[in-house]
Enzyme design. Structure first.
Site, short mmCIF file in Angstrom:
data_model
loop_
_atom_site.label_atom_id
_atom_site.label_comp_id
_atom_site.label_asym_id
_atom_site.label_seq_id
_atom_site.Cartn_x
_atom_site.Cartn_y
_atom_site.Cartn_z
CG HIS A 100 31.19 40.41 42.72
ND1 HIS A 100 31.85 40.60 43.83
CD2 HIS A 100 30.34 41.58 42.55
CE1 HIS A 100 31.55 41.90 44.29
NE2 HIS A 100 30.68 42.44 43.57
CD GLU A 168 30.55 45.56 40.61
OE1 GLU A 168 29.64 45.86 41.11
OE2 GLU A 168 30.84 44.28 40.83
#
Length: 258
Positions: A100, A168
């Protein structure tokens, strides 16, 4: 693939009791949602490490998958503070969020580190939720190229197995709006072409995260295989609305023989 994937990462927003209440509410709704119960909408939840046992208990008897927000690249042994893929697999964790943008930024995780964690996860039957995304707001073609290159680096020497690629864009995480629809579609289609061309990644999907919310999945249609949600999903009713969208999308794909 006709199945649509929807995931939620709770990060560390919830305290323990708040998380338990959310699990119970969402588990009841999942059990009563036809598409989630039937598996045409694959749903996963990623709580904190300490919340995993409660999540597993709450979602027992449902198709909901429980994940971890990270995983050690190291095997069991003298690695203080780490949580191994072996132990996560042992307790029933099915997916692990890897790479992430926050971990890359705050903890200096590189593509090499991410590949090591993906290797550990797949070696123990855990599906990586591999987060990638460009840091700066690039044009769609340039962003597509950058993400395909990052995907290759993150999967270098990683053993065969399906992954959930979560696109993302860093500049869209926590923003008021997601990235523009055409930008998302250009990048996700390029990522899907990349995984589809790699026999080692058979069964992989590409989902979008980054201020994702209602209406986005309907607008993107076949450009994505699902969504990765954040704070929007803290409201279980809002989450159900996304499941409903995913159900419609899955049904439309079945209708054309997807």
């Amino acid at each position: 693939m006709s199945r649509v994937t929807v995931g939620v990462s709770l990060k560390t927003y919830f305290g323990h009791e708040q998380a338990r209440s959310w699990f119970a509410d969402v588990a009841a709704r999942a059990a009563g949602h036809p598409a989630v119960a039937a598996g045409s909408v694959r749903f996963f939840v990623i709580p904190t490490y300490l919340q995993i046992p409660d999540a597993l208990a709450a979602f027992a008897g449902t198709p909901v998958l429980v994940g971890a927000q990270d995983v050690s690249a190291y095997p069991p042994g003298p690695y203080t503070g780490e949580v191994t893929a072996a132990e996560l697999s042992e307790v029933g964790v099915a997916v692990a969020e890897i790479g992430h943008a926050e971990r890359r930024r705050l903890f200096d995780e590189t593509d090499t580190v991410t590949a090591g964690k993906a290797t550990a996860a797949l070696s123990h039957g855990i599906t990586p939720v591999l987060c990638i995304g460009e840091a700066e707001h690039l044009g769609a073609p340039a962003a597509a190229l950058a993400n395909v290159e990052q995907l290759a680096a993150n999967l270098e020497d990683v053993p065969a197995g399906p992954v959930i690629v979560a696109y993302e864009p860093v500049w869209a995480i926590g923003a008021a709006e997601p990235a523009p629809d055409d930008h998302i579609a250009t990048v996700t289609r390029a990522l899907r072409a990349a995984v589809d061309s790699d026999p080692a990644r058979d069964g992989s999907v590409v989902i979008y995260g980054g201020s994702a919310g209602p209406g986005l999945l309907t607008r993107l249609g076949d450009a994505v295989d699902g969504l990765f949600l954040g704070r929007f999903a803290h409201d279980p009713s809002a989450l159900v609305a996304v499941w409903d969208e995913a159900s419609v999308l899955a049904s439309s794909r079945e209708g054309v023989g997807a």
